[in-house]
Motif scaffolding. Structure first.
Motif, PDB file in Angstrom:
ATOM      1  N   HIS A 194       0.838  -1.192   0.000  1.00 26.91           N
ATOM      2  CA  HIS A 194       0.000   0.000   0.000  1.00 26.91           C
ATOM      3  C   HIS A 194       0.878   1.248   0.000  1.00 26.91           C
ATOM      4  O   HIS A 194       2.098   1.159   0.081  1.00 26.91           O
ATOM      5  CB  HIS A 194      -0.951  -0.020   1.195  1.00 26.91           C
ATOM      6  N   SER A 195       0.261   2.417  -0.109  1.00 30.01           N
ATOM      7  CA  SER A 195       1.017   3.659  -0.245  1.00 30.01           C
ATOM      8  C   SER A 195       0.373   4.771   0.566  1.00 30.01           C
ATOM      9  O   SER A 195      -0.798   4.680   0.971  1.00 30.01           O
ATOM     10  CB  SER A 195       1.067   4.089  -1.719  1.00 30.01           C
ATOM     11  N   GLU A 197      -0.426   7.642  -0.606  1.00 28.48           N
ATOM     12  CA  GLU A 197      -1.500   8.191  -1.437  1.00 28.48           C
ATOM     13  C   GLU A 197      -2.792   7.396  -1.263  1.00 28.48           C
ATOM     14  O   GLU A 197      -3.884   7.968  -1.205  1.00 28.48           O
ATOM     15  CB  GLU A 197      -1.079   8.190  -2.914  1.00 28.48           C
TER      16      GLU A 197
END
Length: 253
Positions: A194-195, A197
């Motif tokens: 995941h990130s 953002e």
């Protein structure tokens, strides 16, 4: 982003929560909490390995080491300052760590969606020093700017006696810590795959973050062995479906 790993999301979340429980002498676990319950048992095992005796109480557990007489027992112990950590969730959680367990839409008591209710969440939120919030769905409908109904407030006025409160929020995307003095969450790590953002896009409230946000550490091979060989059969007592689905383990006869 798809990762090739030898661990599951559940094992990552258990390990993450376990690290938050360091230093707790008594960890209590409520109903429908197999991941926090597994984390409490992993913390207990780690502490035992260094000669520290950590108590874990699990509502619904029948094993003598973890059995409790239910909510009344936990409420009494919390009021006496004998519980160091507990877990709460909510249909909605907002940026001030308020949780909503009652329902959404149209205003109380005429919500268009009703949930199970607040039970003793507000009391335990006030009395337990380290409350870890946990939610498997991290989305704009669960992580909101302001909850529709406050079942338990994350912060209180300075003149209110409150030894307890939120410490962290763990979701399927990331780990937040909560600063009570600033009444805000800060992003501490993003789970592998995941990130930042994605976390921003999935979160309805503002939060603080450092210039570089680290990845949440993955479970070590030793941790995975302990989870699968030691924690799994114990957590299968109160949560047989979870232990069977995640680890293929059944409760001892």
């Amino acid at each position: 982003m798809t990762l090739s790993t030898d661990w599951t999301l559940e094992e990552l979340l258990i390990t993450t929560i376990t690290n938050l429980l360091a230093g707790c002498g008594h960890i209590a676990v409520g109903v429908s909490s197999p991941i926090p319950g597994s984390a409490a048992l992993l913390r207990r095992h780690r502490d035992l390995s260094v000669g520290k005796r950590t108590r874990v109480s699990i509502i619904g557990g029948a094993l003598p080491d973890f059995r409790t007489d239910g909510g009344v027992d936990l409420f009494d112990q919390a009021g006496q300052g004998r519980i160091d950590a507990f877990f709460l969730s909510g249909g909605q959680i907002d940026g001030k760590a308020n949780i909503n367990l009652v329902g959404v839409g149209n205003g109380y008591p005429r919500q268009k969606v009703r949930w199970s209710g607040s039970f003793g969440s507000a009391y335990l939120y006030f009395m337990v020093p380290k409350v870890v919030l946990f939610r498997l769905e991290h989305s704009p409908r669960t992580m909101v700017e302001a909850v529709d109904f406050i079942s338990a407030p994350g912060v209180s006025p300075a003149n209110v006696h409150r030894p307890g409160g939120p410490y962290a929020l763990v979701t399927d995307l990331c780990l937040f810590h909560f600063a009570r003095d600033r009444e805000r969450f800060s992003l501490k790590s993003v789970h592998p795959g995941h990130s930042v953002e994605e976390v921003r896009d999935s979160t309805g409230f503002d939060f603080d973050l450092p210039d570089q946000v680290p990845l949440t550490p993955a479970p070590s091979p030793d941790t995975l062995t302990i989870l699968r060989k030691t924690v799994a059969p114990d957590i299968a007592d109160p949560y047989p479906k979870f232990a069977r689905r995640v680890w293929g383990v059944s409760a001892a006869a």
